[in-house]
Design an enzyme around this catalytic site. Structure first.
Site, PDB file in Angstrom:
ATOM      1  N   SER A  73      49.211  -4.841  -4.331  1.00 44.78           N
ATOM      2  CA  SER A  73      49.292  -6.262  -3.668  1.00 44.78           C
ATOM      3  C   SER A  73      47.959  -6.825  -3.665  1.00 44.78           C
ATOM      4  O   SER A  73      47.134  -6.242  -3.531  1.00 44.78           O
ATOM      5  CB  SER A  73      50.351  -6.112  -2.437  1.00 44.78           C
ATOM      6  OG  SER A  73      49.432  -5.392  -1.644  1.00 44.78           O
TER       7      SER A  73
ATOM      8  N   GLN B 201      45.717  -8.385  -1.131  1.00 38.98           N
ATOM      9  CA  GLN B 201      45.806  -7.956   0.252  1.00 38.98           C
ATOM     10  C   GLN B 201      44.301  -7.969   0.957  1.00 38.98           C
ATOM     11  O   GLN B 201      43.183  -8.152   0.225  1.00 38.98           O
ATOM     12  CB  GLN B 201      46.449  -6.648   0.399  1.00 38.98           C
ATOM     13  CG  GLN B 201      45.510  -5.382   0.080  1.00 38.98           C
ATOM     14  CD  GLN B 201      46.393  -4.174   0.021  1.00 38.98           C
ATOM     15  OE1 GLN B 201      45.465  -3.495   0.717  1.00 38.98           O
ATOM     16  NE2 GLN B 201      47.085  -3.973  -0.435  1.00 38.98           N
TER      17      GLN B 201
ATOM     18  N   HIS C 279      42.477  -6.628   4.840  1.00 37.99           N
ATOM     19  CA  HIS C 279      42.708  -5.777   6.147  1.00 37.99           C
ATOM     20  C   HIS C 279      42.145  -6.390   7.285  1.00 37.99           C
ATOM     21  O   HIS C 279      41.023  -6.990   7.118  1.00 37.99           O
ATOM     22  CB  HIS C 279      42.250  -4.490   6.112  1.00 37.99           C
ATOM     23  CG  HIS C 279      42.675  -3.525   4.949  1.00 37.99           C
ATOM     24  ND1 HIS C 279      44.091  -3.556   4.872  1.00 37.99           N
ATOM     25  CD2 HIS C 279      42.172  -3.072   3.892  1.00 37.99           C
ATOM     26  CE1 HIS C 279      44.430  -2.658   3.494  1.00 37.99           C
ATOM     27  NE2 HIS C 279      43.169  -2.544   3.197  1.00 37.99           N
TER      28      HIS C 279
ATOM     29  N   GLU D 141      37.431   0.183   4.752  1.00 39.37           N
ATOM     30  CA  GLU D 141      37.996   1.326   3.770  1.00 39.37           C
ATOM     31  C   GLU D 141      36.703   1.559   2.659  1.00 39.37           C
ATOM     32  O   GLU D 141      36.107   0.564   2.196  1.00 39.37           O
ATOM     33  CB  GLU D 141      39.039   1.316   3.076  1.00 39.37           C
ATOM     34  CG  GLU D 141      39.479   0.134   2.387  1.00 39.37           C
ATOM     35  CD  GLU D 141      40.858   0.001   1.888  1.00 39.37           C
ATOM     36  OE1 GLU D 141      41.880   0.386   2.641  1.00 39.37           O
ATOM     37  OE2 GLU D 141      41.282  -0.286   0.515  1.00 39.37           O
TER      38      GLU D 141
ATOM     39  N   HIS E  64      41.568  -7.953  -1.727  1.00 40.26           N
ATOM     40  CA  HIS E  64      41.177  -7.084  -3.004  1.00 40.26           C
ATOM     41  C   HIS E  64      42.493  -6.869  -3.540  1.00 40.26           C
ATOM     42  O   HIS E  64      43.935  -7.122  -2.876  1.00 40.26           O
ATOM     43  CB  HIS E  64      40.347  -5.631  -2.551  1.00 40.26           C
ATOM     44  CG  HIS E  64      41.100  -5.264  -1.293  1.00 40.26           C
ATOM     45  ND1 HIS E  64      41.128  -5.457   0.083  1.00 40.26           N
ATOM     46  CD2 HIS E  64      42.053  -4.068  -1.336  1.00 40.26           C
ATOM     47  CE1 HIS E  64      41.675  -4.660   0.680  1.00 40.26           C
ATOM     48  NE2 HIS E  64      42.385  -4.108   0.085  1.00 40.26           N
TER      49      HIS E  64
ATOM     50  N   ARG F 195      49.225  -9.208   3.283  1.00 42.44           N
ATOM     51  CA  ARG F 195      49.410  -9.214   1.946  1.00 42.44           C
ATOM     52  C   ARG F 195      49.795 -10.722   1.567  1.00 42.44           C
ATOM     53  O   ARG F 195      50.253 -11.340   2.441  1.00 42.44           O
ATOM     54  CB  ARG F 195      50.738  -8.549   1.369  1.00 42.44           C
ATOM     55  CG  ARG F 195      50.578  -6.976   1.538  1.00 42.44           C
ATOM     56  CD  ARG F 195      51.646  -6.021   1.327  1.00 42.44           C
ATOM     57  NE  ARG F 195      51.739  -4.782   1.634  1.00 42.44           N
ATOM     58  CZ  ARG F 195      51.790  -4.093   2.785  1.00 42.44           C
ATOM     59  NH1 ARG F 195      52.620  -4.904   3.854  1.00 42.44           N
ATOM     60  NH2 ARG F 195      51.633  -2.880   3.207  1.00 42.44           N
TER      61      ARG F 195
ATOM     62  N   LYS G 299      56.847  -6.109  -0.624  1.00 42.67           N
ATOM     63  CA  LYS G 299      56.552  -6.062   0.835  1.00 42.67           C
ATOM     64  C   LYS G 299      56.385  -7.120   1.676  1.00 42.67           C
ATOM     65  O   LYS G 299      56.326  -8.216   0.894  1.00 42.67           O
ATOM     66  CB  LYS G 299      55.476  -5.136   1.316  1.00 42.67           C
ATOM     67  CG  LYS G 299      55.874  -3.702   0.620  1.00 42.67           C
ATOM     68  CD  LYS G 299      54.537  -2.677   0.889  1.00 42.67           C
ATOM     69  CE  LYS G 299      54.710  -1.300   0.540  1.00 42.67           C
ATOM     70  NZ  LYS G 299      53.752  -0.368   0.622  1.00 42.67           N
TER      71      LYS G 299
END
Length: 374
Positions: free
Chosen positions: A72, A74, A76, A101, A227, A246, A252
């Site tokens: 996806s 997305q 964060h 991350e 990303h 997303r 999802k």
């Protein structure tokens, strides 16, 4: 411990203590989950620096991600947004933590990451008339290449009427199919459209950077940066969160309005990290966040390496080969694919490579952030 049915792929291996999927400590009394074990023994497992600040959970989550098809579009959330999203919608945002991350290539990874430099996006809009027409109205009067210009462009991509976006995508696809030579972004656009017909997220290939991580190369993803992983296998380490916003290329939950409002809209090439090699051969991937730090360690046949806990917890993942883990109290054989909890209370660990050598990933909290004032 779950057996795989013949031919059934698994996309992710989670190694950590997130309540959504905590690891199980198989040789602990009663095989407790890792989150429960830490809650019972926070000082001995996490270490005095973390426990002394009230922490009762592992601050990071280690993963192996195998991406056979595009994942996806997305981003964060940062801490403040994560807390607000969790309060408003805990079903889709299951915790109140941010999620920086790092992605480290194993076989390598092709990904979309952060926004392209503005001149590249302008070139794509001119090269693909159907794409330029989609955004023409919202970009007029805005300074080309500014954050406001990019925000208007990307917001319109996810807010425009579906028929308008599908017409633009069809126009782009028709032009590409008539061309003898395609760019890599063009090829990915056609691949994604074939997998996700009508999904507007496919047009992100012309706005986001297309990057390649070779084995051992990494990229750090701060909160609020867009990303999408397209293909490859990586080690991921992140803050202990499962918050994902997303916008496309997925079945999802999609939250396009939140994603387009949260992004930084920085236009730059992502920095490819290769780690810093220490004197003992460890390759250390340092990141600007306190929750985690990742090390890769290659041990030759029979080679001994002494490691220190530094008063902090670690997880060890054996990627390849077999090795011996030795403390003053115990000696264990660690085979390929096994993961080991190294409690902070064990100050020293000796690692000895097996007959063919071995490769280990070590994830732990970022030491300076926790120990500098202790």
């Amino acid at each position: 411990g779950r057996p795989a049915a013949p031919g059934q792929p698994f996309a992710e291996l989670w190694l950590g203590a997130h309540p959504g999927l905590p690891a199980r400590v198989v040789d602990g009394a009663g095989a407790p989950t890792l989150d429960a074990l830490i809650a019972t023994h926070p000082r001995g497992i996490l270490g005095p620096a973390l426990a002394g600040r009230g922490l009762r959970e592992l601050p990071f989550l280690l993963k192996v991600l195998d991406c056979e098809a595009p994942l996806s579009i997305q981003a964060h959330p940062d801490r403040n947004l994560a807390a607000r999203l969790h309060r408003r919608d805990p079903a889709n945002y299951p915790d109140d933590q941010h999620k920086p991350e790092i992605a480290i290539g194993l076989t390598g990874m092709t990904a979309l990451c952060q926004f392209r430099p503005a001149d590249e996006t302008v070139t794509e809009l001119a090269r693909l008339p159907a794409l330029g027409s989609l955004f023409g109205g919202v970009l007029s009067g805005r300074r080309r290449g500014s954050k406001a210009w990019l925000r208007a462009l990307y917001t319109h991509l996810f807010a425009a009427p579906q028929a308008e976006v599908e017409a633009a995508m069809a126009g782009v696809a028709a032009q590409l199919r008539a061309q003898p030579v395609l760019s890599e972004a063009d090829r990915w656009f056609l691949d994604i459209v074939a997998r996700h017909p009508g999904d507007r997220g496919a047009l992100s290939v012309y706005v986001l950077n297309l990057i390649h991580l070779g084995p051992g190369e990494a990229v750090y993803l701060a909160p609020d940066e867009p990303h999408a992983y397209l293909h490859g296998t990586i080690i991921e380490c992140m803050a202990n969160s499962n918050n994902v916003v997303r916008a496309g290329l997925t079945a999802k939950f999609i939250d396009r309005d939140v994603l387009t409002r949260m992004l930084t809209y920085r236009m730059q090439r992502p920095q490819i990290l290769r780690g810093e090699v220490e004197a003992d051969g460890r390759r250390v991937y340092r990141v600007p966040t306190p929750e985690f730090l990742v090390e890769a360690l290659c041990t030759g046949p029979g080679r001994e390496i002494g490691l220190e806990s530094g008063g902090l917890v670690s997880l060890l993942l054996v990627l390849d080969g077999e090795l011996e883990l030795r403390t003053p109290q115990t000696r264990e054989t660690a085979g390929r694919g096994t993961t080991w909890l190294w409690p902070a209370a064990l100050p020293v660990l000796t690692v000895t490579g097996g007959a063919a050598g071995s490769v280990i990933i070590r994830a732990r909290p970022n030491p300076p952030a926790w120990t500098s004032d202790c």
